[in-house]
Enzyme design. Structure first.
Site, PDB file in Angstrom:
ATOM      1  CB  THR A   1      38.595 -45.213  -6.752  1.00 26.32           C
ATOM      2  OG1 THR A   1      37.708 -45.389  -7.908  1.00 26.32           O
ATOM      3  CG2 THR A   1      39.568 -46.285  -6.647  1.00 26.32           C
TER       4      THR A   1
ATOM      5  CD  GLN B   1      39.428 -46.886 -11.480  1.00 27.46           C
ATOM      6  OE1 GLN B   1      38.994 -46.363 -10.761  1.00 27.46           O
ATOM      7  NE2 GLN B   1      39.952 -46.498 -12.637  1.00 27.46           N
TER       8      GLN B   1
ATOM      9  CG  HIS C   1      42.594 -44.080  -8.001  1.00 25.36           C
ATOM     10  ND1 HIS C   1      42.879 -42.944  -8.389  1.00 25.36           N
ATOM     11  CD2 HIS C   1      41.966 -44.553  -9.286  1.00 25.36           C
ATOM     12  CE1 HIS C   1      42.201 -42.457  -9.551  1.00 25.36           C
ATOM     13  NE2 HIS C   1      41.923 -43.527  -9.951  1.00 25.36           N
TER      14      HIS C   1
ATOM     15  CD  GLU D   1      34.343 -44.289  -7.729  1.00 27.58           C
ATOM     16  OE1 GLU D   1      34.546 -42.915  -7.852  1.00 27.58           O
ATOM     17  OE2 GLU D   1      34.960 -45.155  -7.138  1.00 27.58           O
ATOM     18  CG  HIS D   2      34.503 -46.443 -11.595  1.00 26.41           C
ATOM     19  ND1 HIS D   2      35.255 -46.285 -10.531  1.00 26.41           N
ATOM     20  CD2 HIS D   2      34.288 -45.170 -11.999  1.00 26.41           C
ATOM     21  CE1 HIS D   2      35.524 -44.921 -10.582  1.00 26.41           C
ATOM     22  NE2 HIS D   2      35.191 -44.233 -11.387  1.00 26.41           N
TER      23      HIS D   2
ATOM     24  CG  ASP E   1      39.098 -42.705 -14.019  1.00 30.01           C
ATOM     25  OD1 ASP E   1      38.082 -42.399 -13.385  1.00 30.01           O
ATOM     26  OD2 ASP E   1      39.968 -43.378 -13.538  1.00 30.01           O
TER      27      ASP E   1
ATOM     28  CD  GLU F   1      -4.482 -30.279   6.130  1.00 26.24           C
ATOM     29  OE1 GLU F   1      -3.766 -29.494   6.203  1.00 26.24           O
ATOM     30  OE2 GLU F   1      -4.242 -31.205   5.435  1.00 26.24           O
TER      31      GLU F   1
ATOM     32  CG  HIS G   1      -4.056 -22.815   5.808  1.00 23.52           C
ATOM     33  ND1 HIS G   1      -3.633 -22.570   7.035  1.00 23.52           N
ATOM     34  CD2 HIS G   1      -2.911 -23.293   5.119  1.00 23.52           C
ATOM     35  CE1 HIS G   1      -2.433 -22.765   7.219  1.00 23.52           C
ATOM     36  NE2 HIS G   1      -2.063 -23.262   6.049  1.00 23.52           N
TER      37      HIS G   1
END
Length: 438
Positions: A241, A263, A266, A332-333, A366, A420, A425
């Site tokens: 984290t 944090q 963690h 992340e945060h 969280d 092309e 086609h």
């Protein structure tokens, strides 16, 4: 305990910032060889390999890999009523916020008789990973399962490591959360092997392969997700984290320090970064970190995380440089604790989730904000989003033209297909206008 990075007098370019930002030296690629072997072993030997990996990594044996119904019943019966209430409140809030992530179908009439419909279809089956190492995360059950349910996924499987202290069972609060959400296909398996099992299936467990794998995990889980990407979809490589806080002189040092610690607890590899234009705040936060860390439960883990190369107190000239630093980092945060957070927010481009003001800590996200806490780490916010209902959806286009509408563009299709060197086609269009074709 935590180092200072002084950028006063500098206005680094983006490329210079990328070399300055504090980041873990760990590399997901470095874990790929180990993760690849674990995945290959599961593909070849199925549940035998999963059991051997559990014995080696989780120190368990003689357990049920596929969780039986009785384990769910036991877990719900033993669940603390207050925890039950907290889980139910979080489920309700995440369900509300996730519902806003499902786009409506849209029909565009590009010309008379010519329509293109865009609809969003859920994948058929998902595998959701919930870690169970240094901490237990029933909240991650909610963050994975609810968006998948809101997206309309029919088949949901969940995996979490078997726990030594629960006789090889998945942690009871994880099982209780799964049961509250109606998820009954749960496997006691962890790490890279679990990711491989989801991606390729395990026939002797009757575990069918999934279409998408999501959820956070350690370095080896992140490496495994990278390895199976392309076989299945993934959310992002959600690893250790991160929190980055942009703050000015109006911020409260004790709150900033508390959020950094929240944090850092963690994991020893967690990243805690403050970017401020106030030298006084920086000094006060340093002092608060030392004071609060001395009394926090996981002080050794916090000290290691904050003392690592991935964490820093960064001093800059102004908040414009602070937002430039954050955008280069792609946290992340991201918390913004400034006099007017909306001003700084207007300059933010890269972040997994953004938390504004003194009363919106990352801890809220969280658990009970309603937002999702499975977010991109290690700079992946520069190109990835956090987990949401959209993770399990695919945009699907439905095209319908009538004969007249096709006739309007037929000549253009012929011109393009000839240019092309793909004349068939154009032939396929012209065939609709032959004499015998009504």
């Amino acid at each position: 305990m935590i180092r200072t990075l002084n950028l006063r007098g500098k206005r680094p370019s983006r490329s210079e910032l990328l070399t300055l930002i504090p980041r873990n030296a760990i590399d997901v690629d470095a874990a790929s060889a180990v993760a690849s072997d674990l995945i290959a072993d599961v593909r070849e030997r199925g549940s035998v390999a999963l059991r051997e990996q559990a014995q080696l990594l989780d120190h368990v044996s003689e357990y049920d890999i596929r969780v039986p119904a009785s384990h769910f019943e036991d877990a719900l019966t033993a669940l603390d009523p207050d925890l039950l209430s907290a889980l139910q409140e979080t489920i309700a809030r995440v369900r509300l916020a996730s519902a806003a992530q499902v786009p409506p179908a849209h029909t565009t009439q590009v010309a008379p008789g010519a329509t293109v419909i865009q609809r969003w279809q859920p994948v058929e089956r998902v595998g959701l990973y919930v870690p169970g190492g240094k901490a237990v995360y029933p909240s991650s059950v909610i963050m994975n399962v609810v968006p998948a349910q809101v997206a309309g996924v029919d088949s949901i499987a969940l995996a979490s490591p078997p726990q030594q202290y629960f006789g090889g069972r998945v942690h009871p609060t994880i099982l209780a959360a799964a049961s509250l959400l109606g998820v009954t296909e749960v496997y006691a398996m962890g790490g890279a092997g679990a990711i491989g099992a989801f991606a390729y299936g395990v026939p002797d467990l009757e575990l069918e392969p999934v279409n998408v794998v999501t959820g956070p995990g350690n370095l080896y889980v992140a490496a495994a997700k990278r390895l199976v990407r392309g076989v299945v979809g993934i959310d992002s490589e959600a690893g250790p984290t991160e929190i980055l806080i942009i703050a000015d002189h109006t911020a409260s040092a004790d709150l900033v320090a508390a959020d950094l610690i929240s944090q850092a607890e963690h994991d020893e590899l967690a990243s805690a970064v403050l970017v401020t234009d106030s030298a006084d705040l920086l000094d006060a936060v340093r002092a608060e970190l030392e004071r609060q860390t001395s009394t926090t439960t996981h002080r050794e883990r916090v000290q290691t995380a904050c003392g690592g190369e991935q964490s820093a107190l960064v001093l800059v000239d102004d908040l414009e440089v602070a937002t430039d630093f954050s955008n280069a980092y792609g946290p992340e945060h991201l918390e913004i604790q400034t006099a007017n957070p909306q001003v700084e927010l207007s300059r933010i481009v890269n972040a997994g989730a953004v938390f504004l003001g003194d009363f919106t800590p990352v801890s809220l996200g969280d658990y009970s904000a309603g937002s999702n806490h499975v977010l991109p780490t290690a700079g992946q916010a520069l190109f990835s989003a956090g987990l949401g209902a959209y993770t399990f959806l695919r945009a699907q286009q439905i095209i319908q033209y009538d004969k007249a509408a096709l006739g309007v563009v037929a000549a253009g299709i012929r011109r393009l297909s000839n240019d092309e060197d793909l004349p068939a086609h154009g032939d396929a269009v012209d065939a609709r206008f032959t004499v015998n074709n009504n």
